[in-house]
Motif scaffolding. Structure first.
Motif, short mmCIF file in Angstrom:
data_model
loop_
_atom_site.label_atom_id
_atom_site.label_comp_id
_atom_site.label_asym_id
_atom_site.label_seq_id
_atom_site.Cartn_x
_atom_site.Cartn_y
_atom_site.Cartn_z
N ALA A 4 5.72 -0.26 -4.26
CA ALA A 4 5.94 -1.47 -3.46
C ALA A 4 4.71 -2.38 -3.52
N GLY A 5 3.52 -1.79 -3.43
CA GLY A 5 2.30 -2.59 -3.52
C GLY A 5 2.15 -3.27 -4.86
N ASP A 6 2.45 -2.54 -5.93
CA ASP A 6 2.39 -3.13 -7.27
C ASP A 6 3.38 -4.27 -7.41
N MET A 7 4.58 -4.09 -6.86
CA MET A 7 5.60 -5.14 -6.94
C MET A 7 5.14 -6.39 -6.20
N LEU A 8 4.58 -6.22 -5.00
CA LEU A 8 4.16 -7.36 -4.20
C LEU A 8 3.00 -8.12 -4.84
N ARG B 132 14.93 -3.96 -2.14
CA ARG B 132 15.34 -2.61 -2.54
C ARG B 132 14.12 -1.71 -2.74
N ILE B 133 13.07 -2.22 -3.34
CA ILE B 133 11.86 -1.42 -3.57
C ILE B 133 11.17 -1.11 -2.24
N LEU B 134 11.08 -2.10 -1.37
CA LEU B 134 10.50 -1.86 -0.05
C LEU B 134 11.37 -0.90 0.76
N GLY B 135 12.70 -0.99 0.57
CA GLY B 135 13.62 -0.14 1.31
C GLY B 135 13.42 1.33 1.00
N ARG B 136 13.14 1.66 -0.25
CA ARG B 136 12.93 3.07 -0.59
C ARG B 136 11.69 3.61 0.12
N ALA B 137 10.62 2.83 0.14
CA ALA B 137 9.41 3.28 0.84
C ALA B 137 9.68 3.44 2.34
N ARG B 138 10.42 2.49 2.91
CA ARG B 138 10.72 2.56 4.34
C ARG B 138 11.61 3.76 4.65
N GLN C 228 6.53 -14.61 7.82
CA GLN C 228 6.48 -13.20 8.17
C GLN C 228 6.17 -12.35 6.94
N LEU C 229 6.76 -12.71 5.81
CA LEU C 229 6.51 -11.98 4.57
C LEU C 229 5.07 -12.19 4.10
N LEU C 230 4.62 -13.44 4.11
CA LEU C 230 3.26 -13.75 3.66
C LEU C 230 2.21 -13.10 4.55
N ALA C 231 2.49 -12.96 5.84
CA ALA C 231 1.51 -12.40 6.77
C ALA C 231 1.39 -10.89 6.64
N ASN C 232 2.38 -10.24 6.03
CA ASN C 232 2.39 -8.77 5.99
C ASN C 232 2.18 -8.18 4.59
N TYR C 233 2.60 -8.89 3.55
CA TYR C 233 2.58 -8.23 2.25
C TYR C 233 1.17 -7.88 1.77
N PRO C 234 0.11 -8.69 2.07
CA PRO C 234 -1.22 -8.27 1.62
C PRO C 234 -1.68 -6.96 2.24
N LEU C 235 -1.22 -6.66 3.46
CA LEU C 235 -1.60 -5.41 4.11
C LEU C 235 -0.95 -4.22 3.39
N VAL C 236 0.25 -4.41 2.86
CA VAL C 236 0.89 -3.35 2.07
C VAL C 236 0.06 -3.08 0.82
N ILE C 237 -0.35 -4.15 0.13
CA ILE C 237 -1.15 -4.00 -1.09
C ILE C 237 -2.48 -3.33 -0.78
N ALA C 238 -3.13 -3.75 0.32
CA ALA C 238 -4.47 -3.26 0.63
C ALA C 238 -4.48 -1.84 1.17
N THR C 239 -3.48 -1.49 2.00
CA THR C 239 -3.54 -0.21 2.71
C THR C 239 -2.27 0.63 2.59
N GLY C 240 -1.14 0.02 2.19
CA GLY C 240 0.13 0.75 2.19
C GLY C 240 0.62 1.09 3.58
#
Length: 500
Positions: free
Chosen positions: A330-334, A288-294, A233-245
């Motif tokens: 969050a994107g930079d972290m991922l 924690r970093i993803l939580g702040r964005a959410r 689930q993490l691998l399937a979603n994190y690239p979309l955060v990096i690419a589009t936020g």
């Protein structure tokens, strides 16, 4: 014709400069052979194959065509896939030429739906045979282009496929590579990466799917299945955060990390003892970093939807600036080297065989029943009058409800005929009510989420506007407390399905 061998492979997306450097990396050195091919991928308009974890392609090379179907396979669809390949004479897939069971599966998925090309790739490949520990691997350096509709994506990938040996050796090899922004683990299909640049991005985030367990599993096998399920689930979603936020992708990444942390707590004895603190600390920091964005996204939506909120636009603007900054962070972290290494360290901890262990060797179902009863007890003993609880205590109650809900989802397939829909729906309702109370609490500390404002006068005005808005939430909080109390009472009447 291949008889459905299981392909064990990891794909790493690279920049062109990184892929060129990797060709001289000492762990990937050796003689190679080159090839060129064109691959056409097929699916229905509604992406029925992709949703079912199946891919269908025709590959053309050296004047010959072949069709291949791949399907996610247990124990870990993240890296394990079954593969069937047959010769082909035409330009369209011929499903009848595949053997069972994939032929029957394709017919079941597709029904009467029509398939059509979704993307076409043109690839140049350099293949090398490399060793890792006691294992033999194939390293494919792929460059080319992928076209999906009017979108064009550059393909620059390193694929590591296990030919003979053990998956942990492959994972350790990946950890020896220069992981980071220029070299990232990917399980995302090529056609989906093209879709990120279109309006289709709204539906690309992948929600959690329940793991498939069996009564024959021991505890260690259950941990492996659940751990890989969370990681996928993490691998399937994190690239979309990096690419589009994209906010939903951020949300799904955060859920994946929460599920992983709960799985690690449940199966603590199955984790390498020396790695537990490091893994838990890294996963918690990422959450924690993803939580702040959410949290900022939820606050933004709350401000936009607030009835009668006439505060200055400075409040909303400040939240949106902070949200953009938090999403970028969050994107930079991922994409960072630390997070990319954390992914492979987590995979290795899930997959590595720790040897004989009394807990890991025990049967999974009694272990699961005990875990569910342990998670059930605190909610059962909670004070039914939530207005007598502090905000911290209500927050803890929400976490307990969430842990029980995720634990139920982990183990549900072990009791396929025991019902439990009432229990699950009432638990979801309780978590939803407690979650709305949490959203109010997040809004009350909104000033802590915002980026520091350079103008102290503007900062003071923003704080005043927020205070006015939150004062009106007092009635809403009382109403939500009553609703949560009712949901807790209803849930307590539901039968514990794992006791059947």
């Amino acid at each position: 014709m291949k008889n459905a061998p299981v392909e064990i492979e990891i794909k790493l997306c690279a920049t062109p400069a990184m892929l060129a450097d990797l060709q001289s990396h000492p762990r990937l050195a050796g003689k190679g052979r080159s090839a060129q091919f064109i691959s056409t991928y097929f699916d229905t308009k509604d992406r029925l194959l992709e949703q079912a974890g199946v891919s269908l392609r025709i590959r053309s090379a050296s004047g010959k065509n072949e069709q291949t179907a791949k399907a996610m396979s247990l124990p870990c669809g993240t890296v394990h896939r079954e593969e069937w390949t047959t010769p082909l004479t035409g330009k369209l897939p011929q499903i009848e030429r595949f053997p069972d069971p994939i032929r029957a599966r394709l017919h079941h998925i597709l029904g009467l739906a029509t398939i059509a090309p979704t993307s076409i790739s043109q690839i140049k490949r350099l293949r090398r045979s490399v060793t890792a520990g006691d294992s033999v691997l194939e390293a494919d350096f792929d460059t080319g282009t992928l076209r999906a509709g009017d979108q064009v994506e550059t393909v620059c990938e390193l694929e590591l496929e296990l030919v003979e040996g053990r998956l942990p050796d492959l994972l350790l090899l990946a950890l020896d590579l220069p992981l980071g922004p220029d070299l990232q683990w990917s399980v995302v299909s090529k056609s989906k990466r093209c879709a990120w640049r279109s309006a289709a991005a709204d539906h690309l985030a992948r929600a959690a799917q329940p793991p498939v367990l069996s009564k024959a599993m021991n505890v260690a096998a259950g941990f492996r299945a659940i751990g890989w399920n969370c990681l996928y689930q993490l691998l399937a979603n994190y690239p979309l955060v990096i690419a589009t936020g994209h906010p939903e992708a951020v949300h799904q990444c955060r859920i994946a990390i929460r599920r992983m942390r709960i799985a690690f707590r449940i199966f603590r004895p199955c984790l390498p003892e020396a790695q537990r603190p490091r893994l838990n600390a890294g996963i918690k920091a990422a959450g924690r970093i993803l939580g702040r964005a959410r949290d900022l996204h939820v606050l933004q939506q709350r401000l936009r939807d607030a009835d009668g909120f006439a505060g200055s636009q400075a409040v909303l603007a400040a939240v949106e600036r902070a949200l953009a900054q938090a999403t970028h962070q969050a994107g930079d972290m991922l994409a960072s080297s630390a997070f990319q290494r954390l992914l492979f360290e987590t995979a290795h901890a899930i997959e590595v065989d720790h040897g004989p262990d009394q807990t890991g060797d025990g049967p999974l179902r009694p272990f699961a029943a005990d875990i569910l009863s342990q998670r059930h007890a605190p909610l059962l003993d909670a004070d039914p009058r939530l207005d007598r609880l502090s905000r911290r205590e209500i927050h803890r109650l929400r976490i307990q409800a969430k842990e029980l809900r995720y634990s139920c989802a982990f183990f549900r397939s072990l009791w396929p005929r025991s019902g439990g829909k009432t229990f699950t729906s009432r638990l979801e309702e309780l978590q939803d009510r407690l979650g709305r109370l949490h959203d109010l609490a997040v809004a009350s500390r909104a000033a802590d989420l915002l980026s520091p404002e350079s103008d102290p006068i503007l900062a003071a005005q923003i704080a005043a506007d927020l205070e006015c808005m939150l004062r009106a939430d007092g009635v809403n909080r009382k109403k939500l407390l009553r609703q949560a109390e009712d949901a807790l009472t209803d849930w307590r009447r539901a039968r514990r399905w794992w006791m059947a």
